[in-house]
Design an enzyme around this catalytic site. Structure first.
Site, PDB file in Angstrom:
ATOM      1  CG  HIS A 155      12.736  -5.423  -2.205  1.00 15.42           C
ATOM      2  ND1 HIS A 155      12.938  -6.016  -3.419  1.00 15.42           N
ATOM      3  CD2 HIS A 155      12.468  -4.119  -2.477  1.00 15.42           C
ATOM      4  CE1 HIS A 155      12.830  -5.115  -4.385  1.00 15.42           C
ATOM      5  NE2 HIS A 155      12.537  -3.960  -3.836  1.00 15.42           N
ATOM      6  CD  GLU A 181      15.203  -1.137  -3.363  1.00 18.75           C
ATOM      7  OE1 GLU A 181      15.236  -0.040  -3.938  1.00 18.75           O
ATOM      8  OE2 GLU A 181      14.581  -2.123  -3.805  1.00 18.75           O
ATOM      9  CG  ASN A 208      16.780   9.129  -4.470  1.00 10.64           C
ATOM     10  OD1 ASN A 208      16.969   8.422  -5.443  1.00 10.64           O
ATOM     11  ND2 ASN A 208      15.698   9.048  -3.716  1.00 10.64           N
ATOM     12  CG  HIS A 243       4.055  -1.675  10.859  1.00 11.45           C
ATOM     13  ND1 HIS A 243       2.696  -1.490  10.967  1.00 11.45           N
ATOM     14  CD2 HIS A 243       4.263  -3.009  10.980  1.00 11.45           C
ATOM     15  CE1 HIS A 243       2.118  -2.670  11.160  1.00 11.45           C
ATOM     16  NE2 HIS A 243       3.050  -3.609  11.164  1.00 11.45           N
ATOM     17  CD  GLU A 245       3.694  -5.079  14.543  1.00 17.26           C
ATOM     18  OE1 GLU A 245       2.786  -5.369  15.336  1.00 17.26           O
ATOM     19  OE2 GLU A 245       3.572  -5.199  13.302  1.00 17.26           O
TER      20      GLU A 245
END
Length: 144
Positions: free
Chosen positions: A5, A55, A59, A78, A121
């Site tokens: 990820h 992901e 916080n 990107h 993108e």
């Protein structure tokens, strides 16, 4: 080795989920919260491609009410997604209030930004579409 990820920090989880899910079309695949660590992780994938995820890391605000500040430096370029029809995708995003920073003038590539200023993108799957208006003459907006 297997790609897992890409993680990006977000400042407003609800606003980010609206962008990535409702506007961009990703789906939440899993979520976890750490009370002790004071953060929430939300994993998103394109429908039908759960092997590649983004992901979102949120916080939680501190006692003074402020969330952890994001760094001003862009430490990566990107996130990229292939789309079935670049013009239809960009029109749908525009109709939902997303600015097309780099229009798909070439029928192949466009850029938008998330609420946290992450460059996304969009690439036409397969061959580029024939250039057409209004995209062909649409100027860039901001940066990507």
């Amino acid at each position: 080795m297997k790609y897992l990820h890409t993680m990006v920090r977000v400042t407003d989880l609800a606003q980010s989920l609206d962008f990535y899910c409702n506007k961009l079309g990703l789906r939440e695949t899993r979520r976890s919260e750490s009370v002790n660590g004071r953060f929430t992780l939300v994993f998103l994938s394109a429908p039908g491609d759960e092997s590649a995820a983004i992901e979102l890391t949120y916080n939680w605000p501190t006692e003074n009410g402020r969330a952890e500040a994001l760094g001003s430096a862009r430490n990566f370029g990107h996130i990229a997604y292939a789309v079935e029809h670049i013009y239809t995708t960009c029109q749908r995003l525009m109709d939902s209030g997303v600015v097309i920073n780099r229009p798909p003038r070439d029928g192949r590539m466009a850029f938008v930004r998330s609420p946290d200023n992450i460059s996304i993108e969009l690439l036409q799957a397969g061959l580029a579409l024939p250039p057409s208006e209004p995209w062909l003459s649409m100027p860039n907006t901001g940066s990507w």
